[in-house]
Design an enzyme around this catalytic site. Structure first.
Site, PDB file in Angstrom:
ATOM      1  N   GLY A   1       0.775  -1.237   0.000  1.00 58.17           N
ATOM      2  CA  GLY A   1       0.000   0.000   0.000  1.00 58.17           C
ATOM      3  C   GLY A   1       0.803   1.283   0.000  1.00 58.17           C
ATOM      4  N   ASP A   2       2.065   1.219   0.414  1.00 55.37           N
ATOM      5  CA  ASP A   2       2.909   2.428   0.434  1.00 55.37           C
ATOM      6  C   ASP A   2       4.355   2.016   0.187  1.00 55.37           C
ATOM      7  OD1 ASP A   2       3.641   5.088   0.677  1.00 55.37           O
ATOM      8  OD2 ASP A   2       3.781   5.021   2.858  1.00 55.37           O
ATOM      9  N   LEU A   3       4.549   1.305  -0.897  1.00 53.61           N
ATOM     10  CA  LEU A   3       5.851   0.700  -1.182  1.00 53.61           C
ATOM     11  C   LEU A   3       6.797   1.730  -1.797  1.00 53.61           C
ATOM     12  CD1 LEU A   3       7.143  -2.099  -0.905  1.00 53.61           C
ATOM     13  CD2 LEU A   3       6.494  -2.528  -3.275  1.00 53.61           C
TER      14      LEU A   3
END
Length: 221
Positions: free
Chosen positions: A128-130
């Site tokens: 989700g927030d790579l």
């Protein structure tokens, strides 16, 4: 809910303070640990706010544990308190992958990260927030942190968006195409049968992104 640190935790320093969570480096049971506490939202009805923070705390702890079971290095969880909205986890001493941009080892680490992301996706986990800021390198070993925006999903679109987020963070770097290919090579080695479909969707998302950028430039110009 209390904003105090868990009992027995002595704060060493703040690591991060954002709109959604506060992250502190603490000493707890003679160990250095990270305490992540979700921030109360005063604009929400209290019962709703508590429910949201509780569910997100449980979900993140579950994702961290599931990722580790899938063979991906993540912080070890020592204690979770959903009611207070905090997680106590191991402190990974090292440097962010972002800080190694431009170094000789960076391309190799990018390939390793691609393999790790493939393992996550095979296990039905989307980060989700790579970004390279959410990867810690310690003695040559990569650890993925901050699953606060993660979720369980086997949707091809969400997996491709995960990859697009990461690759977008590299786009301005010299040698981007080689870095991208290194990441995809690692991904293919562990993602299983869905790798081709995810890559195909990634190409579609990249085309959409280029179209949006082109339209914005046209309107601004």
């Amino acid at each position: 809910m209390s904003s105090l640190l868990p009992q027995g935790c002595n704060k060493i320093r703040a690591i991060y303070q954002g709109a959604e969570a506060v992250i502190d480096l603490c000493e707890w049971m003679s160990m250095r640990v990270v305490v992540k506490t979700r921030v109360a939202k005063g604009y929400r009805v209290r019962e709703l706010d508590e429910s949201i923070r509780r569910s997100r705390t449980v979900r993140e702890a579950s994702l961290l544990s599931s990722a580790k079971k899938a063979g991906v290095n993540t912080p070890f969880i020592y204690h979770v308190n959903p009611m207070e909205g905090w997680i106590i986890m191991s402190y990974i001493e090292g440097e962010s992958l972002r800080s190694l941009q431009g170094s000789n080892v960076f391309p190799r680490f990018i390939r390793v990260l691609g393999e790790m992301v493939g393992r996550l996706h095979s296990a039905g986990i989307v980060h989700g927030d790579l970004t390279s800021a959410n990867v810690i390198v310690s003695n040559g070993v990569l650890t993925i942190i901050d699953f606060g925006l993660g979720e369980y999903s086997n949707e091809v679109e969400k997996k491709a968006e995960d990859m697009y987020t990461f690759l977008s963070s590299l786009r301005a770097l010299l040698g981007y195409e080689k870095l991208k290919e290194a990441f995809l090579e690692g991904y293919r080695s562990s993602a299983g049968e869905s790798a081709d479909r995810v890559e195909a969707r990634l190409r579609e998302i990249e085309k959409r992104g280029r179209y949006v950028e082109k339209e914005l430039r046209r309107r601004i110009g």
